[in-house]
Write a protein that holds these residues in place. Structure first.
Motif, short mmCIF file in Angstrom:
data_model
loop_
_atom_site.label_atom_id
_atom_site.label_comp_id
_atom_site.label_asym_id
_atom_site.label_seq_id
_atom_site.Cartn_x
_atom_site.Cartn_y
_atom_site.Cartn_z
N GLU A 72 -30.66 -14.16 -32.49
CA GLU A 72 -30.79 -12.73 -32.28
C GLU A 72 -30.38 -12.26 -30.89
OE1 GLU A 72 -34.74 -11.60 -33.40
OE2 GLU A 72 -34.40 -12.00 -35.52
N ILE A 73 -30.17 -13.19 -29.95
CA ILE A 73 -29.76 -12.76 -28.60
C ILE A 73 -28.31 -13.09 -28.28
CG2 ILE A 73 -32.12 -13.01 -27.72
CD1 ILE A 73 -31.11 -15.55 -26.23
N THR A 74 -27.68 -13.95 -29.10
CA THR A 74 -26.33 -14.40 -28.76
C THR A 74 -25.27 -13.71 -29.61
OG1 THR A 74 -26.59 -16.27 -30.28
CG2 THR A 74 -27.08 -16.66 -27.96
N GLN A 75 -24.08 -13.62 -29.06
CA GLN A 75 -22.94 -13.11 -29.81
C GLN A 75 -22.37 -14.22 -30.69
OE1 GLN A 75 -21.20 -11.76 -26.00
NE2 GLN A 75 -20.74 -9.83 -27.06
N PRO A 76 -21.69 -13.85 -31.79
CA PRO A 76 -21.23 -14.87 -32.74
C PRO A 76 -20.40 -15.99 -32.13
CG PRO A 76 -21.01 -12.68 -33.69
CD PRO A 76 -21.42 -12.49 -32.25
N HIS A 77 -19.52 -15.68 -31.17
CA HIS A 77 -18.64 -16.72 -30.64
C HIS A 77 -19.38 -17.71 -29.74
CE1 HIS A 77 -18.68 -13.75 -27.37
NE2 HIS A 77 -18.28 -14.72 -26.56
N LEU A 78 -20.59 -17.36 -29.31
CA LEU A 78 -21.40 -18.27 -28.49
C LEU A 78 -22.51 -18.94 -29.27
CD1 LEU A 78 -21.84 -16.02 -25.31
CD2 LEU A 78 -20.32 -17.98 -25.55
N TRP A 121 -29.07 -6.12 -20.98
CA TRP A 121 -29.31 -7.33 -20.17
C TRP A 121 -28.49 -8.50 -20.71
CZ3 TRP A 121 -30.93 -12.34 -20.10
CH2 TRP A 121 -31.48 -12.85 -18.90
N LEU A 122 -28.52 -8.67 -22.04
CA LEU A 122 -27.88 -9.82 -22.66
C LEU A 122 -26.36 -9.73 -22.68
CD1 LEU A 122 -30.37 -10.15 -25.66
CD2 LEU A 122 -30.08 -11.82 -23.82
N ARG A 123 -25.81 -8.55 -22.54
CA ARG A 123 -24.35 -8.40 -22.61
C ARG A 123 -23.71 -8.30 -21.22
NH1 ARG A 123 -25.86 -10.30 -26.52
NH2 ARG A 123 -25.75 -9.45 -28.63
N GLY A 124 -24.41 -8.81 -20.21
CA GLY A 124 -23.82 -8.87 -18.88
C GLY A 124 -24.42 -7.89 -17.91
N TRP A 125 -25.71 -7.51 -18.11
CA TRP A 125 -26.39 -6.60 -17.20
C TRP A 125 -25.60 -5.31 -17.03
CZ3 TRP A 125 -25.46 -11.70 -14.90
CH2 TRP A 125 -26.44 -12.62 -15.26
N PRO A 160 -19.45 -1.65 -16.04
CA PRO A 160 -18.93 -1.19 -17.32
C PRO A 160 -18.30 -2.34 -18.08
CG PRO A 160 -17.48 -0.53 -15.54
CD PRO A 160 -18.69 -1.11 -14.91
N ALA A 161 -18.15 -2.18 -19.39
CA ALA A 161 -17.66 -3.25 -20.25
C ALA A 161 -16.30 -3.74 -19.83
CB ALA A 161 -17.64 -2.78 -21.70
N GLU A 162 -15.41 -2.80 -19.45
CA GLU A 162 -14.04 -3.22 -19.15
C GLU A 162 -13.95 -4.04 -17.88
OE1 GLU A 162 -14.69 1.12 -17.93
OE2 GLU A 162 -15.03 -0.18 -19.66
N SER A 163 -14.95 -3.93 -16.97
CA SER A 163 -14.88 -4.65 -15.71
C SER A 163 -15.65 -5.97 -15.76
CB SER A 163 -15.44 -3.78 -14.58
OG SER A 163 -16.83 -3.55 -14.77
N ARG A 164 -16.35 -6.22 -16.84
CA ARG A 164 -17.13 -7.44 -16.93
C ARG A 164 -16.27 -8.59 -17.42
NH1 ARG A 164 -20.83 -6.63 -21.06
NH2 ARG A 164 -19.94 -4.59 -21.49
N SER A 165 -16.31 -9.70 -16.72
CA SER A 165 -15.57 -10.88 -17.15
C SER A 165 -16.28 -11.53 -18.33
CB SER A 165 -15.46 -11.88 -16.00
OG SER A 165 -16.76 -12.37 -15.65
N GLN A 185 -20.39 -11.74 -19.23
CA GLN A 185 -20.97 -11.38 -20.52
C GLN A 185 -21.73 -12.54 -21.14
OE1 GLN A 185 -18.39 -9.12 -23.24
NE2 GLN A 185 -16.92 -8.94 -21.56
N ALA A 186 -21.25 -13.77 -20.91
CA ALA A 186 -21.89 -14.94 -21.53
C ALA A 186 -23.07 -15.43 -20.71
CB ALA A 186 -20.86 -16.06 -21.68
N LEU A 187 -23.04 -15.22 -19.39
CA LEU A 187 -24.03 -15.82 -18.50
C LEU A 187 -25.48 -15.47 -18.85
CD1 LEU A 187 -24.57 -17.63 -16.09
CD2 LEU A 187 -24.23 -15.63 -14.60
N PRO A 188 -25.82 -14.20 -19.10
CA PRO A 188 -27.22 -13.91 -19.42
C PRO A 188 -27.67 -14.55 -20.72
CG PRO A 188 -25.84 -11.96 -19.71
CD PRO A 188 -25.01 -12.97 -19.01
#
Length: 529
Positions: free
Chosen positions: A161-167, A238-242, A16-21, A25-28
């Motif tokens: 299109e696959i990355t979040q703005p801060h990355l 997949w892109l947001r941390g599986w 879940p989102a709250e448990s993902r570091s 989230q960045a690794l994929p």
């Protein structure tokens, strides 16, 4: 491994989102960009290969069946560049129907074909055909999807299109580094191996890139545009941390709103304005306005300076130049060092541009590289080195001078002017013209690169080697003056402010904006297909 991870997006054990570091989230996203960079590594190899090909086909290798004269050699160093804009014309027709991922996979086939053609070639036409294939395929890879008004470069579109703005900024900057690493690999391999063996070794990269791309997802933006909503959800997960599909539903819905697909997936979207569709005539009129031709002139000037300041031709003909100047180190080792400092210059540019801005860093780049070529020209003139002929050159204790300053010019060029036009291309054009303008900018850049390499040997024949280096030096000094008056400081400024500047509605100051900016216009623009 990546395939197994991708399957976890459907698993009840997805995090879940709250448990993902933050790392998870960045690794994929990092993995997907690294896979894309393998493709750019292969493209960089095609740009660096002529550097080791030229000395091998100049008639100095006894067992080489192919021997070329000066005119043919000038084509070896340039013909691939003139083929890139041709590939640009077909990029949109290829990318939009089949998707970013599959397009990136398919371009590996002609890359592999070209390397095999190099390896088995026994006639000059096969060499030229292979070079044309690499240039044309590079155009398919890098060029804009010009058939749609809001598309962008194939590989850059994939990153956007696959990355979040801060990355996004950090990961996008790795593209240039991957290309330079590809060029450096050719300089390094050419030091120890024959050019045919290098070509055969290069076959590994397109095969590797094709295989790795199987395991990363297509961009959710493209999938949504094709109404493949379940696949788009899986891609985002997949892109947001599986993670699970439920965790990314809000982001999925937001993307659908931005793409005008909200009603199709059954969500209300009263706040999203309708984007008017422009007729062909109205689209053409956009390119007659000041906010297109003025920034396009600045970008074109930057490309001209980046190729005619001398570093482009030095890169292509480095082995012959170092041999002529009797470098105190082996000519191949000197070329490897040249590639290394180019990479260091690129890293320094990415690091420093946010602090000192594009104007200052490019003044340093142009003036510094101009001084380096000026010193090398003086040395060549005093030493009476007029042409690229290593056999007539005598050893002297000062031969470290041209080697040191040529390598320094490479670092200084990649510190600024070699990177500047590509950065400006994504900043200075309006939303309505950015995609097509980026394509036109890239095309003029490769055309300048073609002419710079093509006329280099002719310039040496007419005005000698010192005269050519003085010409390069003069171009750098003149370019610094022109950019001082015409280049605004865009670092940290919003795209809206930059567009208003070129419309003449306001004037940008020359200060660097170092605070973070939530550039909504840019985010929306990147999200469209």
């Amino acid at each position: 491994m990546l395939a197994l991870i991708y399957d976890k997006t459907l698993s009840p054990f997805a995090a879940p989102a709250e448990s993902r570091s933050s790392l998870r989230q960045a690794l994929p996203q990092i993995l997907a960009v690294c896979v894309k960079n393998v493709l750019l590594l292969g493209f960089g190899m095609t740009l660096g290969f002529p550097t080791i090909l030229i000395p091998s086909l100049s008639g100095n290798v006894p067992d080489e069946p192919i021997s070329l004269g000066q005119e043919a050699i000038s084509w070896i160093g340039s013909i691939n560049l003139i083929c890139v804009p041709v590939g640009c014309l077909l990029s949109g027709a290829v990318t939009q129907p089949i998707g970013r991922k599959r397009a990136m996979q398919l371009v590996n086939i002609p890359f592999l074909t070209a390397w095999l053609l190099f390896y088995f070639s026994n006639d000059v036409w096969q060499i030229f055909l292979a070079l044309c294939i690499t240039g044309f395929t590079g155009g398919l890879l890098e060029a804009p999807v010009s058939t749609h008004p809001t598309a962008a470069f194939t590989v850059l579109t994939y990153v956007a299109e696959i990355t979040q703005p801060h990355l996004r900024g950090m990961l996008s900057s790795t593209s240039t580094m991957a290309v330079i690493l590809g060029m450096l690999s050719q300089f390094l391999l050419g030091t120890f191996l024959a050019w045919r063996v290098v070509a055969f070794c290069n076959c590994v990269v397109p095969v590797l890139a094709f295989t790795l791309l199987i395991f990363v997802p297509e961009t959710p933006i493209w999938l949504i545009s094709k109404n493949r909503y379940l696949d788009a959800r899986k891609s985002i997960a997949w892109l947001r941390g599986w993670t699970s599909l439920n965790e990314i539903e809000l982001e999925f819905q937001e993307l659908c709103r931005q793409l005008g697909k909200a009603n199709e997936i059954g969500i209300e979207d009263p706040a999203t304005p309708t984007i008017p569709t422009l007729s062909k005539i109205e689209q053409l009129k956009l390119f007659t306005k000041k906010n297109f031709w003025w920034p396009y002139a600045i970008v074109s000037l930057s490309f001209f300076l980046s190729h005619f300041n001398g570093i482009g031709t030095l890169q292509t003909y480095s082995i012959k130049i170092f041999a002529t100047l009797r470098s105190p180190i082996d000519k191949y080792y000197a070329t490897v060092i040249l590639g290394i400092v180019e990479l260091l210059g690129c890293v320094a540019c990415v690091t420093l541009v946010h602090f000192i801005g594009k104007r200052v860093i490019n003044f340093i780049s142009l003036i510094g590289s101009g001084c380096c070529f000026f010193i090398v020209a003086i040395y060549s003139y005093v030493a009476e080195i007029e042409y690229l002929d290593a056999s007539s050159r005598k050893e002297d204790k000062y031969n470290w001078i041209p080697t040191f300053f040529l390598i320094s010019s490479a670092f200084l060029s990649y510190l600024g002017i070699r990177i500047l036009p590509w950065i400006l291309t994504g900043e200075v054009f309006s939303n309505e013209t950015r995609a097509t303008a980026s394509g036109l900018s890239g095309a003029i850049g490769y055309i300048f690169g073609f002419f710079a390499n093509k006329v280099f040997l002719s310039m040496i024949s007419i005005i000698t080697l010192p005269g050519t280096f003085w010409f390069n030096s003069a171009i750098s000094f003149l370019g610094a003056i022109l950019l001082y008056f015409f280049l605004p400081e865009t670092e940290g400024k919003t795209l809206y402010a930059i567009t208003e500047h070129f419309l003449g509605n306001n004037k940008l100051d020359n200060k660097v904006q170092r605070t973070g900016i939530d550039n909504k216009a840019f985010e929306l623009e990147e999200s469209r297909v």
